[in-house]
Design a protein around this motif. Structure first.
Motif, PDB file in Angstrom:
ATOM      1  N   ARG A  63      41.939  40.580  42.822  1.00 22.26           N
ATOM      2  CA  ARG A  63      40.798  40.997  42.073  1.00 22.26           C
ATOM      3  C   ARG A  63      40.695  42.212  41.598  1.00 22.26           C
ATOM      4  NH1 ARG A  63      37.964  40.992  45.926  1.00 22.26           N
ATOM      5  NH2 ARG A  63      37.277  43.153  45.837  1.00 22.26           N
TER       6      ARG A  63
ATOM      7  N   ASN B 198      41.433  36.260  47.274  1.00 17.83           N
ATOM      8  CA  ASN B 198      41.123  35.276  48.344  1.00 17.83           C
ATOM      9  C   ASN B 198      40.268  35.798  49.423  1.00 17.83           C
ATOM     10  OD1 ASN B 198      42.916  36.586  49.842  1.00 17.83           O
ATOM     11  ND2 ASN B 198      44.305  34.631  50.311  1.00 17.83           N
ATOM     12  N   LYS B 199      39.908  37.043  49.453  1.00 19.64           N
ATOM     13  CA  LYS B 199      39.203  37.864  50.502  1.00 19.64           C
ATOM     14  C   LYS B 199      37.641  37.948  49.815  1.00 19.64           C
ATOM     15  CE  LYS B 199      38.733  42.145  52.863  1.00 19.64           C
ATOM     16  NZ  LYS B 199      37.385  42.676  52.441  1.00 19.64           N
ATOM     17  N   GLU B 200      36.805  37.343  50.839  1.00 14.56           N
ATOM     18  CA  GLU B 200      35.340  37.593  50.634  1.00 14.56           C
ATOM     19  C   GLU B 200      34.972  38.870  51.003  1.00 14.56           C
ATOM     20  OE1 GLU B 200      31.028  35.462  51.648  1.00 14.56           O
ATOM     21  OE2 GLU B 200      32.982  34.593  52.153  1.00 14.56           O
TER      22      GLU B 200
ATOM     23  N   SER C  13      32.397  41.599  52.359  1.00 15.51           N
ATOM     24  CA  SER C  13      31.398  41.823  53.226  1.00 15.51           C
ATOM     25  C   SER C  13      30.237  42.498  52.652  1.00 15.51           C
ATOM     26  CB  SER C  13      31.905  42.577  54.677  1.00 15.51           C
ATOM     27  OG  SER C  13      31.907  43.891  54.142  1.00 15.51           O
TER      28      SER C  13
ATOM     29  N   ARG D 299      30.445  45.379  49.419  1.00 17.61           N
ATOM     30  CA  ARG D 299      29.591  45.050  48.285  1.00 17.61           C
ATOM     31  C   ARG D 299      28.640  46.272  47.982  1.00 17.61           C
ATOM     32  NH1 ARG D 299      28.682  39.917  50.155  1.00 17.61           N
ATOM     33  NH2 ARG D 299      26.786  40.364  50.397  1.00 17.61           N
TER      34      ARG D 299
END
Length: 313
Positions: A165, A285-287, A289, A293
């Motif tokens: 990303r 693919n990593k959300e 935290s 953010r």
């Protein structure tokens, strides 16, 4: 075979309350459910854990021994769950961030200190390195994300775009600069042949940036240049420029004060700009935290107020 965790949890609350009714209220289950869990636990252990005295459940010797075993685990578990619940609303924990060396050294201490004062539960691990190293550390999970110099080739590479990303943060302008005295003595007319004969101060022995600069402004690249100093430090290059050793390519916002006072002069034959993009890079693919953010938004906002930097929207 270890006893069922749910039964141990029921036992723990019965022991604390000395009442199956009170334990049932805490656990939000029926009293009969509490009694069944206790009976099954006693059957598993083949021993009585409580005796009833005047409507109170008094622990037996075996019950007291089991409680001492279970207590520390239950307390740690409950505290841990409370921490996770708290972290859903407030940034906390360790942030592992990467950045280019000079960019990180110049701007991160101020912003990290401000963020830390606002969110006291957050700690930091900052890795200063070159783009390839930072990309690798992000890919292996050693860094949660990194601010990386993104050359156009990275943005145009399909594999990188699929894996990472990449969110552009700001554009930096690379400028060729020298001291005021050196400019007046050697550069004033700005002719190509004369410029190629200057003494140059370089970040590395690689002349790619210099060639890009000449190609941008003149449409031609010198075959060779006289490198009078090679230093792996932007601050050393700035100092050497100020001392009049020669001309060097440096990021403009690192010398904004010197450019304003005139101690350093930009060599700019045309209005064209040689730019570099710094982007925030993470795995697709990593959300993120809440803490990640929050920091990224905070960093973008605070960076805008430093040295006149303008973050990309």
């Amino acid at each position: 075979m270890l006893p069922d965790l749910n039964r141990l949890k029921v036992f723990y609350h019965i022991f604390n309350e000395q009442s199956s009714t009170a334990a049932a209220k805490i656990l939000n289950i029926t009293q009969s459910g509490v009694s069944q869990h206790l009976k099954k636990l006693e059957d598993e252990l083949q021993t009585r854990l409580f005796t009833r005295v005047n409507r109170r459940l008094v622990p037996t010797t075996a019950g007291c021994e089991l409680y001492e075993i279970v207590k520390s685990f239950m307390v740690s578990l409950e505290n841990g769950v409370k921490h996770f619940d708290k972290s859903k609303d407030t940034p906390s924990g360790l942030l592992r961030i990467g950045a280019p060396s000079e960019f990180g050294t110049t701007y991160f201490p101020t912003i990290l200190a401000a963020f830390s004062r606002e969110y006291e539960e957050v700690s930091f691990q900052l890795e200063l390195a070159d783009p390839q190293t930072l990309f690798k550390m992000v890919s292996t999970g050693d860094l949660g994300f990194a601010y990386i110099d993104i050359l156009p080739i990275f943005l145009d590479t399909a594999d990188r775009m699929k894996t990472y990303r990449i969110e552009p943060l700001l554009d930096e302008e690379f400028i060729l600069a020298c001291s005021k005295e050196y400019y007046e003595e050697n550069v004033a007319d700005g002719k190509y042949e004369k410029l190629t004969q200057l003494s140059f101060i370089s970040y590395r022995t690689d002349l790619a940036l210099f060639r890009s600069w000449f190609n941008l402004h003149y449409g031609s690249e010198p075959a060779a240049l006289k490198l009078i100093l090679v230093a792996d430090s932007a601050r050393t290059i700035i100092s050497a420029i100020e001392e009049g050793m020669g001309a060097g390519i440096i990021v403009s916002h690192l010398v904004s004060e010197q450019l304003e006072t005139g101690s350093i002069v930009q060599i700019r034959p045309t209005k064209k700009k040689l730019t570099n993009t710094i982007a925030c890079v993470g795995l697709k693919n990593k959300e993120l935290s809440l803490t990640e953010r929050c920091f990224q938004d905070y960093f973008r906002e605070k960076l805008t107020n430093l040295n006149g930097l303008k973050c990309l929207k």
